[in-house]
Design a protein around this motif. Structure first.
Motif, PDB file in Angstrom:
ATOM      1  N   PHE A  52       0.857  -1.175   0.000  1.00  0.00           N
ATOM      2  CA  PHE A  52       0.000   0.000   0.000  1.00  0.00           C
ATOM      3  C   PHE A  52       0.895   1.228   0.000  1.00  0.00           C
ATOM      4  N   ASP A  53       0.946   1.910  -1.141  1.00  0.00           N
ATOM      5  CA  ASP A  53       1.803   3.074  -1.288  1.00  0.00           C
ATOM      6  C   ASP A  53       1.073   4.317  -0.807  1.00  0.00           C
ATOM      7  N   THR A  54       1.676   5.048   0.124  1.00  0.00           N
ATOM      8  CA  THR A  54       1.004   6.194   0.734  1.00  0.00           C
ATOM      9  C   THR A  54       1.203   7.486  -0.042  1.00  0.00           C
ATOM     10  N   PHE A  55       1.953   7.453  -1.151  1.00  0.00           N
ATOM     11  CA  PHE A  55       2.276   8.681  -1.869  1.00  0.00           C
ATOM     12  C   PHE A  55       1.019   9.468  -2.240  1.00  0.00           C
ATOM     13  N   LEU A 152      12.137  17.411  -8.571  1.00  0.00           N
ATOM     14  CA  LEU A 152      11.472  17.394  -7.274  1.00  0.00           C
ATOM     15  C   LEU A 152      11.952  16.222  -6.433  1.00  0.00           C
ATOM     16  N   SER A 153      12.160  16.476  -5.147  1.00  0.00           N
ATOM     17  CA  SER A 153      12.464  15.394  -4.216  1.00  0.00           C
ATOM     18  C   SER A 153      11.176  14.633  -3.917  1.00  0.00           C
ATOM     19  N   PRO A 154      11.276  13.428  -3.334  1.00  0.00           N
ATOM     20  CA  PRO A 154      10.053  12.697  -2.976  1.00  0.00           C
ATOM     21  C   PRO A 154       9.108  13.509  -2.096  1.00  0.00           C
ATOM     22  N   ARG A 155       9.646  14.212  -1.096  1.00  0.00           N
ATOM     23  CA  ARG A 155       8.793  14.975  -0.189  1.00  0.00           C
ATOM     24  C   ARG A 155       8.156  16.164  -0.906  1.00  0.00           C
ATOM     25  N   GLU A 156       8.939  16.878  -1.735  1.00  0.00           N
ATOM     26  CA  GLU A 156       8.374  17.996  -2.500  1.00  0.00           C
ATOM     27  C   GLU A 156       7.271  17.513  -3.433  1.00  0.00           C
ATOM     28  N   SER A 157       7.526  16.402  -4.091  1.00  0.00           N
ATOM     29  CA  SER A 157       6.548  15.847  -5.020  1.00  0.00           C
ATOM     30  C   SER A 157       5.251  15.488  -4.301  1.00  0.00           C
ATOM     31  N   GLU A 158       5.367  14.872  -3.140  1.00  0.00           N
ATOM     32  CA  GLU A 158       4.171  14.473  -2.405  1.00  0.00           C
ATOM     33  C   GLU A 158       3.371  15.680  -1.927  1.00  0.00           C
ATOM     34  N   VAL A 159       4.078  16.723  -1.487  1.00  0.00           N
ATOM     35  CA  VAL A 159       3.399  17.943  -1.059  1.00  0.00           C
ATOM     36  C   VAL A 159       2.633  18.554  -2.231  1.00  0.00           C
ATOM     37  N   ILE A 160       3.251  18.615  -3.403  1.00  0.00           N
ATOM     38  CA  ILE A 160       2.577  19.169  -4.570  1.00  0.00           C
ATOM     39  C   ILE A 160       1.392  18.287  -4.975  1.00  0.00           C
ATOM     40  N   GLY A 210       1.705  14.649 -14.118  1.00  0.00           N
ATOM     41  CA  GLY A 210       1.448  13.352 -13.499  1.00  0.00           C
ATOM     42  C   GLY A 210       1.239  13.352 -12.015  1.00  0.00           C
ATOM     43  N   LEU A 211       0.889  14.491 -11.421  1.00  0.00           N
ATOM     44  CA  LEU A 211       0.725  14.550  -9.974  1.00  0.00           C
ATOM     45  C   LEU A 211      -0.734  14.525  -9.534  1.00  0.00           C
TER      46      LEU A 211
END
Length: 221
Positions: A52-55, A152-160, A210-211
């Protein structure tokens, strides 16, 4: 008797990540095979294990993972995430998950962890190291994420991704266990890389890159 490879499913992620995970696991096809990706849909299975991916998840009460845990088709369930906050780990394990796995693990470490979980262990990754003691970071893994190619870093990408889905800064902080100042810092950094200045511009950029999650199911042979 030849042991068949584990059949696994990936749930609740963006298509670009699914293909990256499939590529990362390809050298270990005799041990683990990704057979299904379900984005905002139930896992059909049956599979041995579901990641289960939380992204980009915006459901604070965990409805999605509750549904997966109640499904016989999903097999054992483990969370797959960049965010290893202790409270998130405790919440997942208390619901009945069999593991909490870092997306920083490389293919070899990930396969070993999946085999241990399928064998009955409850496995929890740490920020510090992978299964063999090596440090794990976004830079030393083949895992991909939306916006990675744009810097984008993983955290930046997730925030966006959360902004694209309509979350406020407070929503993001609550769901990610970040301070408001940290959220604002990630937003400022991401905006610079994206070349935008306003939230409306960020939403449009995210939708074009793709976000935004979309209902989808991929089946692999």
């Amino acid at each position: 008797m030849v042991k068949k490879p584990l059949h696994i499913a990936l749930h609740n992620d963006f298509p670009v990540v699914a293909l990256g995970l499939k590529t990362m696991l390809a050298p270990f096809g005799d041990r683990v095979v990704l057979v299904e990706v379900a984005t905002e849909m139930p896992v059909e299975g049956p599979v041995d294990l579901t990641l289960f991916d939380t992204f980009g998840t915006v459901h604070s009460e965990g409805q999605d993972i509750d549904a997966i845990l109640s499904s016989d088709a999903a097999g054992k369930v483990a969370v797959y995430s960049w965010n290893l906050h202790p409270q998130l780990i405790d919440d997942a394990l208390s619901k009945g998950c069999s593991g909490y796995v870092s997306k920083g693990l490389d293919g070899k470490d990930l396969v070993e962890v999946l085999e241990r979980i399928h064998g009955g262990e409850v496995v929890v990754s740490t920020e510090a190291e992978g299964a063999d003691g090596r440090p794990v970071t976004a830079e030393n893994t083949d895992v991909t994420w939306p916006g990675k190619d744009e810097g984008l870093s993983p955290r930046e990408s997730e925030v966006i991704a959360m902004i694209v889905q309509g979350c406020t800064n407070n929503d993001i902080a609550e769901r990610s266990y970040l301070s408001i100042n940290s959220v604002k810092s990630y937003i400022r950094s991401a905006y610079r890389k994206m070349g935008v200045e306003r939230r409306s511009q960020a939403v449009r950029w995210g939708m074009e890159n793709g976000l935004l999650p979309a209902k989808n199911r991929l089946k692999f042979n």
